[in-house]
Enzyme design. Structure first.
Site, PDB file in Angstrom:
ATOM      1  CB  CYS A 141      -0.369   4.339  11.213  1.00 53.74           C
ATOM      2  SG  CYS A 141      -0.122   4.366   9.458  1.00 53.74           S
ATOM      3  NE  ARG A 158      -2.073  10.219   7.052  1.00 54.99           N
ATOM      4  CZ  ARG A 158      -1.573  11.427   7.177  1.00 54.99           C
ATOM      5  NH1 ARG A 158      -0.274  11.599   7.186  1.00 54.99           N
ATOM      6  NH2 ARG A 158      -2.348  12.463   7.315  1.00 54.99           N
ATOM      7  N   PRO A 159      -0.137   5.230   3.620  1.00 56.48           N
ATOM      8  CG  PRO A 159       0.535   6.262   1.665  1.00 56.48           C
ATOM      9  CD  PRO A 159      -0.223   6.489   2.923  1.00 56.48           C
ATOM     10  CB  VAL A 160       3.082   2.257   6.657  1.00 54.14           C
ATOM     11  CG1 VAL A 160       4.353   1.602   7.180  1.00 54.14           C
ATOM     12  CG2 VAL A 160       2.730   3.435   7.539  1.00 54.14           C
ATOM     13  CB  VAL A 188       5.085  13.282  -0.210  1.00 49.75           C
ATOM     14  CG1 VAL A 188       6.261  14.055   0.378  1.00 49.75           C
ATOM     15  CG2 VAL A 188       4.364  14.132  -1.243  1.00 49.75           C
TER      16      VAL A 188
END
EC number: 2.5.1.7
Length: 419
Positions: free
Chosen positions: A115, A120-122, A163
């Site tokens: 990641c 991916r929006p960490v 989410v």
């Protein structure tokens, strides 16, 4: 690695019982870290990601048992670090961070496998926790969060709908001092489910299911018993299975009001659909589906997790259908695999143009991700001849006993154990 060998074509029809939603069960398991009394979570699906989450909770010092329901007692949690060896297989482990820092003042989670921050929006999880007063450091592949005393309520406007980050902020805010408002919050049914779970434990949350969630922080959360909502994506997958094979199906233990966009498109495709309080029936009356145009977007629009299944539906439907993916990049990896089975499609940027064919032929194909792999298995059920689907560990991450459920509907499918 295990494979599925599928012999077709078969008509899929009968009844199927839907499992609990993976995307609600996972955040709820991690949210149990907030509770100072034992928690029982019912209707948790038996999946690899669930097993990994339970293992992770145990490593943190929680007592975790499964006997039908999952029982979690997080009173004695004394380890605040989620290690790489467990996290690398599952992105959901980032959800341990918010509860750990909110309740214990510290938490560390290894960056989820493969990641890169930004892809991916960490980063949205991180900025949300920072706005609640946490100090965040990225060191040695870990996200490290800490706070002196309690987190502080904040007015958080999310840059984009996420989410995962909505869950992180909502969970952390339950124990923060003061009120937190999340603007541009995700509206998915699974968010509502996690909010309802937290409310069962004593949290004060309102607005879940809208784009503005309000959380009034409380001193502590207690225990409780909660039942996870049914899996809308599994439900949709089995409805598509019946539609593409011109069959008839009843999905039991379903929640129809979470599937409005999907049911509308199935009706457009020619399906006769009826719903009750906890069931959905679909009947194609032996007819071939009609192609439909689909555009994915955050809930309540059409879910990206149903995109691959509808791509398959269009590829065997009457006419030409356009499927536009606006949520994730690289989410058409199933299309070249379906082309090996005789499907006719072109990809133009974030749209796949599907020209329906009368029939597919069995082939050797490879699963690339969870939902794509389900569409390949369904394609095998209706294709002529034998289809072998490789790398099905993807499917096991999100579907409970998919081969048993398909077999009960008439599929000729077997799991071939890998070396």
């Amino acid at each position: 690695m295990d494979k599925f060998r599928v012999q077709g074509p078969t008509k899929l029809q009968g009844e199927v019982t839907i499992s609990g939603a993976k995307n609600a069960a996972l955040p709820n398991l991690f949210a149990a870290l907030l509770a100072e009394e034992p928690v029982e979570i019912q209707n948790v699906p038996k999946l690899k990601d669930v097993d990994t989450s339970m293992k992770l909770l145990s490593q943190l010092g929680a007592k975790v048992e499964r006997n039908g329901s999952v029982h979690i007692d997080a009173r004695d949690v004394n380890v605040f670090c989620a290690p790489y060896d467990l996290v690398k297989t599952m992105r959901a482990s980032i959800w341990a961070l918010g509860p750990l820092v909110a309740r214990f003042g510290q938490g560390q989670v290894s960056l989820p496998g493969g990641c890169t921050i930004g892809a991916r929006p960490v980063d949205l999880h991180i900025s949300g926790l920072e706005q609640l007063g946490a100090t965040i450091k990225l060191e040695e592949g870990y996200v490290k969060a800490s706070v002196d005393g309690r987190l502080k309520g904040a007015h958080i406007v999310m840059d984009k709908v996420s989410v995962g980050a909505t869950v992180t902020i909502m969970c952390a805010a339950t124990l923060a001092e003061g009120t937190t408002i999340i603007e541009n919050a995700a509206r998915e049914p699974e968010i509502v489910d996690t909010a309802n779970f937290l409310i069962t434990l004593g949290a004060k949350i309102s607005g879940q299911g809208t784009d503005r969630i309000v959380i009034e922080g409380v001193e502590r959360l207690g225990g409780g018993v909660y039942r996870v909502l049914p899996d809308r994506i599994e439900t949709g997958t089995f409805l598509v299975a019946a539609a593409i094979s011109r069959g008839k199906i009843i999905c039991r233990n379903a929640q129809p009001d979470t599937l409005d966009a999907v049911l509308a498109k199935l009706r457009d495709a020619g399906a006769d659909i009826e719903v009750g309080e906890d069931w959905i029936s679909l009947d194609m009356h032996g007819k071939r589906p009609k192609a439909v145009n689909v555009r994915t977007a955050p809930h309540p629009a059409f879910p990206t997790d149903m995109q691959a299944q509808f791509t398959l539906l269009n590829l065997v439907a009457e006419g030409t259908g356009f499927i536009t993916e606006t949520v994730f990049e690289n989410r058409f990896m199933h299309v070249p695999e379906l082309s090996r089975m005789g499907a006719h499609a072109e990809i133009e940027s974030n749209t796949v143009i599907c020209h329906g064919v009368e029939k597919l032929s069995g082939a050797q194909v490879m699963a690339t991700d969870l939902r794509a792999s389900a569409s390949l298995v369904l394609a095998g059920c209706i294709a002529e001849g034998t289809t072998v689907v490789d790398r099905i560990y993807h499917i096991d991450r999100g579907y409970e006993r998919i081969e048993d459920k398909l077999r009960a509907l008439g599929a000729n499918i077997e799991r071939v154990k890998g070396e």
